[in-house]
Design a protein around this motif. Structure first.
Motif, PDB file in Angstrom:
ATOM      1  N   UNK A  98       0.646  -1.166  -0.221  1.00 36.36           N
ATOM      2  CA  UNK A  98      -0.087   0.049   0.005  1.00 36.36           C
ATOM      3  C   UNK A  98       0.990   1.268   0.126  1.00 36.36           C
ATOM      4  N   UNK A  99       0.693   1.856  -0.980  1.00 37.89           N
ATOM      5  CA  UNK A  99       1.420   3.373  -0.956  1.00 37.89           C
ATOM      6  C   UNK A  99       0.502   4.408  -0.893  1.00 37.89           C
ATOM      7  N   UNK A 100       0.842   5.519  -0.076  1.00 39.56           N
ATOM      8  CA  UNK A 100       0.157   6.753   0.416  1.00 39.56           C
ATOM      9  C   UNK A 100       1.085   7.781  -0.077  1.00 39.56           C
ATOM     10  N   UNK A 101       0.521   8.679  -0.982  1.00 40.33           N
ATOM     11  CA  UNK A 101       0.978  10.187  -1.079  1.00 40.33           C
ATOM     12  C   UNK A 101       0.566  11.111   0.049  1.00 40.33           C
ATOM     13  N   UNK A 102       1.355  11.496   1.007  1.00 38.88           N
ATOM     14  CA  UNK A 102       0.909  12.181   1.749  1.00 38.88           C
ATOM     15  C   UNK A 102       1.446  13.616   1.985  1.00 38.88           C
ATOM     16  N   UNK A 103       0.578  14.451   3.033  1.00 36.67           N
ATOM     17  CA  UNK A 103       1.217  15.906   3.500  1.00 36.67           C
ATOM     18  C   UNK A 103       1.477  15.670   4.656  1.00 36.67           C
ATOM     19  N   UNK A 104       2.920  15.902   5.040  1.00 32.75           N
ATOM     20  CA  UNK A 104       3.243  15.645   6.583  1.00 32.75           C
ATOM     21  C   UNK A 104       2.936  16.956   7.315  1.00 32.75           C
ATOM     22  N   UNK A 105       2.205  17.061   8.432  1.00 37.54           N
ATOM     23  CA  UNK A 105       1.988  17.800   9.363  1.00 37.54           C
ATOM     24  C   UNK A 105       2.602  17.673  10.587  1.00 37.54           C
ATOM     25  N   UNK A 106       3.640  18.431  10.752  1.00 37.43           N
ATOM     26  CA  UNK A 106       4.412  18.178  12.066  1.00 37.43           C
ATOM     27  C   UNK A 106       3.723  19.178  13.462  1.00 37.43           C
ATOM     28  N   UNK A 107       3.939  18.580  14.523  1.00 38.03           N
ATOM     29  CA  UNK A 107       3.568  19.261  15.591  1.00 38.03           C
ATOM     30  C   UNK A 107       4.507  19.303  16.808  1.00 38.03           C
ATOM     31  N   UNK A 108       4.731  20.461  17.437  1.00 39.55           N
ATOM     32  CA  UNK A 108       5.538  20.448  18.825  1.00 39.55           C
ATOM     33  C   UNK A 108       4.798  20.219  19.923  1.00 39.55           C
ATOM     34  N   UNK A 109       3.331  20.113  20.063  1.00 40.54           N
ATOM     35  CA  UNK A 109       2.730  20.006  21.197  1.00 40.54           C
ATOM     36  C   UNK A 109       2.993  18.640  21.868  1.00 40.54           C
ATOM     37  N   UNK A 110       3.601  18.823  23.225  1.00 42.34           N
ATOM     38  CA  UNK A 110       3.864  17.362  23.912  1.00 42.34           C
ATOM     39  C   UNK A 110       2.948  16.564  24.121  1.00 42.34           C
TER      40      UNK A 110
END
Length: 210
Positions: free
Chosen positions: A106-118
């Motif tokens: 399974x391949x997914x083309x994704x947009x990574x959304x990073x978070x700094x919330x602990x």
């Protein structure tokens, strides 16, 4: 999302989700504008009401240079590889047939959304640990790490992978003649490749078990 190839389509969305759950270590590949980064990471799916994967959750080590590349270059490709194996022509009664390879991915083309919330980071890591430790004798939990856990969290960055496109393929003998399928199934059983055999049987329900 891209439609799966006809005869190699998964039986259901639940089967794609099962692949992601049972083989969580995926390759994340980000490339573009002369930059390239690839990292294997364990990911957890967010599952929708119809059993489909709607998002993926994971975390990088902050020191991984892939983080900087993924912040600047979009999108990222995620690849989950299921059980696979070489199918030898020596297994077949018809030796004019050529070898092949059975696999599912399974391949997914994704947009990574990073978070700094602990708190979010702790939730992402905790969900992964709980899933991997489930049903183990004397299962480990994050509480066992004590004060070291806070230090661990500071060293990672969590992300949500929003799915833009999906490509799946379950190539598991659907195109083989019945006699050849039976030969392959018997050989997989004899060589201990039980997981691949079980997936083959699941994707070929009208075929005999052996």
């Amino acid at each position: 999302m891209t439609s799966p190839p006809g005869k190699f389509a998964p039986p259901s969305e639940h089967d794609v989700t099962r692949l992601v759950l049972e083989h969580p270590l995926a390759w994340l590949v980000t490339a573009g504008a002369g930059e390239f980064a690839a990292t294997p990471l364990p990911l957890r799916p967010v599952v929708g009401e119809h059993g489909e994967v709607v998002e993926l959750l994971g975390h990088f080590a902050r020191s991984n240079p892939h983080v900087d590349v993924a912040r600047r270059v979009r999108p990222t490709l995620v690849l989950f590889m299921g059980p696979h194996g070489y199918i030898s022509s020596s297994w077949l009664r018809d030796r004019t047939r050529v070898p092949t390879w059975n696999y599912l991915y399974a391949q997914y083309v994704v947009d990574l959304e990073f978070t700094d919330d602990a708190d979010t980071t702790r939730d992402v890591i905790g969900d992964l640990v709980e899933a991997m430790e489930r049903d183990r004798p004397a299962a480990w939990s994050m509480d066992d790490a004590g004060p070291r856990y806070a230090q661990l969290v500071r060293g990672v960055i969590a992300f949500r992978a929003r799915i833009l496109e999906r490509r799946v393929k379950f190539k598991l003998g659907q195109d083989e003649r019945d006699s050849e399928y039976a030969d392959i199934a018997q050989a997989l059983a004899a060589t201990g490749q039980q997981e691949l055999l079980e997936w083959m049987q699941h994707c070929n329900p009208a075929r005999p078990a052996r």
